[in-house]
Design an enzyme around this catalytic site. Structure first.
Site, PDB file in Angstrom:
ATOM      1  N   GLY A  34       0.814  -1.088   0.012  1.00 59.99           N
ATOM      2  CA  GLY A  34       0.073   0.053   0.030  1.00 59.99           C
ATOM      3  C   GLY A  34       0.859   1.271  -0.048  1.00 59.99           C
ATOM      4  O   GLY A  34       2.004   1.196  -0.122  1.00 59.99           O
ATOM      5  N   SER A  35       0.298   2.276   0.077  1.00 59.65           N
ATOM      6  CA  SER A  35       1.007   3.670  -0.019  1.00 59.65           C
ATOM      7  C   SER A  35       1.941   3.786   1.229  1.00 59.65           C
ATOM      8  O   SER A  35       3.098   4.422   0.785  1.00 59.65           O
ATOM      9  CB  SER A  35      -0.117   4.884  -0.002  1.00 59.65           C
ATOM     10  OG  SER A  35      -0.933   4.794   1.331  1.00 59.65           O
ATOM     11  N   GLU A  37       3.738   1.867   2.469  1.00 56.45           N
ATOM     12  CA  GLU A  37       4.987   1.024   2.374  1.00 56.45           C
ATOM     13  C   GLU A  37       5.897   1.179   1.024  1.00 56.45           C
ATOM     14  O   GLU A  37       6.840   0.496   0.667  1.00 56.45           O
ATOM     15  CB  GLU A  37       4.654  -0.567   1.993  1.00 56.45           C
ATOM     16  CG  GLU A  37       4.020  -1.121   3.499  1.00 56.45           C
ATOM     17  CD  GLU A  37       2.645  -0.375   3.597  1.00 56.45           C
ATOM     18  OE1 GLU A  37       2.217  -0.085   4.564  1.00 56.45           O
ATOM     19  OE2 GLU A  37       1.791  -0.578   2.769  1.00 56.45           O
ATOM     20  N   GLU A  56      -4.713  -9.726   3.425  1.00 53.52           N
ATOM     21  CA  GLU A  56      -3.498  -9.597   4.385  1.00 53.52           C
ATOM     22  C   GLU A  56      -3.418 -10.858   5.299  1.00 53.52           C
ATOM     23  O   GLU A  56      -2.369 -11.479   5.462  1.00 53.52           O
ATOM     24  CB  GLU A  56      -3.427  -8.487   5.484  1.00 53.52           C
ATOM     25  CG  GLU A  56      -3.158  -6.996   4.587  1.00 53.52           C
ATOM     26  CD  GLU A  56      -4.294  -6.492   4.040  1.00 53.52           C
ATOM     27  OE1 GLU A  56      -5.407  -7.149   3.786  1.00 53.52           O
ATOM     28  OE2 GLU A  56      -4.219  -5.237   3.441  1.00 53.52           O
ATOM     29  N   HIS A  79      -0.174  -3.466   4.963  1.00 53.73           N
ATOM     30  CA  HIS A  79      -0.355  -1.801   4.713  1.00 53.73           C
ATOM     31  C   HIS A  79      -1.381  -1.335   6.010  1.00 53.73           C
ATOM     32  O   HIS A  79      -2.328  -1.371   6.191  1.00 53.73           O
ATOM     33  CB  HIS A  79      -1.068  -2.001   3.388  1.00 53.73           C
ATOM     34  CG  HIS A  79      -1.726  -0.755   3.100  1.00 53.73           C
ATOM     35  ND1 HIS A  79      -0.899   0.723   3.227  1.00 53.73           N
ATOM     36  CD2 HIS A  79      -2.895  -0.120   2.508  1.00 53.73           C
ATOM     37  CE1 HIS A  79      -1.704   1.846   2.778  1.00 53.73           C
ATOM     38  NE2 HIS A  79      -2.705   1.375   2.537  1.00 53.73           N
ATOM     39  N   HIS A 286     -13.365 -27.258  23.969  1.00 54.94           N
ATOM     40  CA  HIS A 286     -14.093 -26.509  22.974  1.00 54.94           C
ATOM     41  C   HIS A 286     -15.305 -26.145  23.624  1.00 54.94           C
ATOM     42  O   HIS A 286     -16.240 -25.313  23.168  1.00 54.94           O
ATOM     43  CB  HIS A 286     -14.223 -27.154  21.750  1.00 54.94           C
ATOM     44  CG  HIS A 286     -14.673 -26.332  20.726  1.00 54.94           C
ATOM     45  ND1 HIS A 286     -14.884 -27.032  19.482  1.00 54.94           N
ATOM     46  CD2 HIS A 286     -14.877 -25.113  20.452  1.00 54.94           C
ATOM     47  CE1 HIS A 286     -15.625 -25.948  18.628  1.00 54.94           C
ATOM     48  NE2 HIS A 286     -15.302 -24.889  19.047  1.00 54.94           N
ATOM     49  N   GLY A 407      -8.265 -22.237  16.075  1.00 51.61           N
ATOM     50  CA  GLY A 407      -9.661 -22.181  15.440  1.00 51.61           C
ATOM     51  C   GLY A 407      -9.939 -21.074  14.713  1.00 51.61           C
ATOM     52  O   GLY A 407     -10.933 -21.086  14.146  1.00 51.61           O
TER      53      GLY A 407
END
Length: 544
Positions: A34-35, A37, A56, A79, A286, A407
């Site tokens: 993105g901008s 980076e 991502e 980003h 769980h 999970g």
């Protein structure tokens, strides 16, 4: 006249960071740019490989797969605040599964930060916590390379895990000195007296058991566990919902998988008087039941490198240690046992009766068991059918089974891509339709980089695991659990990944043969297998 003072040559933050990445083996970078980076990518070096993830969380999961395959930390570029936010489910998985992932996220220019700018993170170091081991935005641009070096060392120290560094976008062109890499040896051994006490308890035990957790595979201690088990003639279980295997499931001492339900877990271990949990939290549940963690007469010892995990366990004696040195010491301390070995695990039950027009998950697992070479890396994310996989498809070999230990769905499909890119060996990924939809974009990356992954996608038309849990607690129907009608083969094809759809049992053997015969240079393939929905209650198989 005095000689002029010599000043060391000055590099930029970007140059110092790239040099550090070379020195630490982080030259494959996973990300979604993105901008904020862009300056990092100026004059991108030819010896670096950038692997694009279209979301991502897939970038983090692919990096995790790569780290698990290489044994080194993997680098991810995200980003800004939004990109880090998108990735947090995968960061959570990496943290719980102890995967060393080094995450760099862009931040807006330092001069803009007081104005709460577009894309900016207000408190970047707090954003990913508590699911990273290290999180920082350096106070000065010149501190970025040293902070990255520290983050890398933290990621690779036991218990390993993800780390985070926020870098303002104008830092990359600022001056900074180079950072020399250095080595941190992370192994540490328990108090010898504690191991001696455990050895005495095992020598006096009538029915000992070992419970193997993901830490065993992470620390490459699989062979050490087997040697201890054979010396003790101890039963070996795998901890509930473990993200790795950690023991040869074909070994005669292997007893199976512990259930993530308190009363059922205690019942399984009730026949053992001394239980040693290795790299496992053991009490991973769980669903809730009113039951004590262990039955009366079962004494627990717990060995792990994580002091925080040792602190929260409700019962037992914890010994904080890395596993390999402790296991070797313990094996030398215990006497060779003359007690009878536990009976071997029962063979899988015969295939359940099904319609000749339907493909059962059990049939898929049986066919895979017949066809998979022993050294195949198997990635799994099919919650509805994980019991069938564990019952019918034994795993052997260090690092040969990977799944999510936390999970958060969407991990398996991109994890397989990164694992395949790590060494070029073909990976088999068994994934559910619901899980695949969280990260289906990773098929584009697999096709783009010709990652050798054979995907077996079990399509039951919904979130059957959620339906099963609802059935268990008396909720039916469960809204929002039907997702049928998706042509995954066509979707994969649109990403450039060859695919085939199978709906009849007669076609399945040859389709699997084609998928599994592909080599390391043949790229990915997806096999969509239609299986019937199953509304039986969750965890009923564990009770048998």
């Amino acid at each position: 006249m005095a000689e002029p003072t010599a000043h060391p040559p000055t590099t930029t933050v970007r140059e110092a960071v790239l040099a550090l990445c070379r020195a630490t083996g982080m030259t494959t970078v996973f990300g979604n740019p993105g901008s904020t980076e862009l300056r990092m990518f100026r004059d991108w070096p030819e010896d670096f490989r950038y692997v694009l993830g279209l979301q991502e969380s897939t970038a983090v999961a692919m990096a995790a797969g790569h780290a698990l395959g290489t044994g080194r930390a993997a680098l991810v570029s995200l980003h800004s605040a939004g990109g880090l936010g998108h990735s947090l489910g995968a960061v959570f998985n990496a943290y719980r599964d102890r995967v060393p992932v080094v995450i760099i996220a862009g931040q807006q220019s330092r001069a803009l930060l007081p104005l709460r700018p577009f894309l900016g993170a207000d408190e970047p170091a707090r954003f990913p916590r508590p699911y990273v081991k290290f999180s920082r935005q350096p106070e000065r641009a010149a501190d970025v390379p040293a902070a990255l070096a520290e983050a890398h060392r933290v990621a690779m120290s036991h218990p390993r895990g993800p780390v985070f560094l926020s870098v303002p976008e104008d830092d990359w062109d600022r001056p900074a000195g180079p950072v020399a890499p250095r080595t941190v040896h992370g192994g540490y051994t328990a108090d010898p007296a504690a191991l001696t006490g455990l050895a005495r308890a095992l020598d006096a035990s009538a029915r000992p058991a070992l419970v193997v957790g993901p830490g065993v595979d992470d620390e490459r201690a699989v062979r050490d566990v087997a040697e201890l088990a054979e010396r003790l003639r101890a039963a070996v279980w795998i901890s509930p919902l473990s993200g790795r295997s950690g023991f040869d499931e074909r070994h005669p001492l292997f007893q199976g998988f512990l259930p993530p339900v308190a009363d059922q877990l205690a019942e399984r271990l009730a026949g053992h008087d001394v239980v040693v949990a290795l790299g496992a939290p053991l009490f991973t549940y769980h669903v809730h039941t009113e039951a004590p963690p262990l039955a009366d007469g079962t004494e627990l010892y717990h060995l792990d490198c994580d002091p925080a995990q040792a602190a929260w366990l409700p019962v037992g004696t914890s010994i904080v240690t890395t596993l390999r040195p402790a296991l070797r010491t313990l094996t030398d301390l215990v006497r060779p046992a003359d007690r009878p070995a536990p009976p071997p695990r029962p063979a899988p039950e015969p295939l359940p009766a099904t319609s000749a027009e339907e493909i059962s998950p059990e049939l898929v697992m049986d066919l895979l068991r017949e066809r998979l070479p022993r050294d195949t890396v198997l990635v799994e994310e099919t919650p509805s059918h994980r019991d069938a996989l564990h019952a019918r498809l034994p795993i052997s070999g260090e690092g040969r089974f990977l799944t999510t230990g936390s999970g958060a769905l969407g991990w398996g499909l991109p994890l397989a891509v990164g694992r395949a890119l790590a060494d070029g060996e073909r990976v088999v990924c068994v994934v559910g339709d619901g899980s695949a939809l969280y990260s289906v974009q990773a098929l584009w990356t697999a096709a783009r980089h010709r990652a050798p992954v054979s995907y077996v996608l079990l399509d039951n038309g919904g979130y059957s695991a959620v339906k099963a849990l609802g059935h268990r607690i008396g909720i039916a129907p469960v809204p929002g659990t039907d997702i049928g009608g998706i042509d995954f083969a066509a979707l994969a094809g649109s990403f450039g990944c060859p695919a085939e759809r199978v709906e009849h049992p007669d076609r399945l053997p040859k389709a699997l043969d084609r998928a599994l015969a592909l080599g390391r240079d043949d790229g990915p393939l997806l096999l969509q297998v239609r299986v019937p929905a199953d509304d039986s209650p969750a965890y009923e198989p564990w009770a048998r």
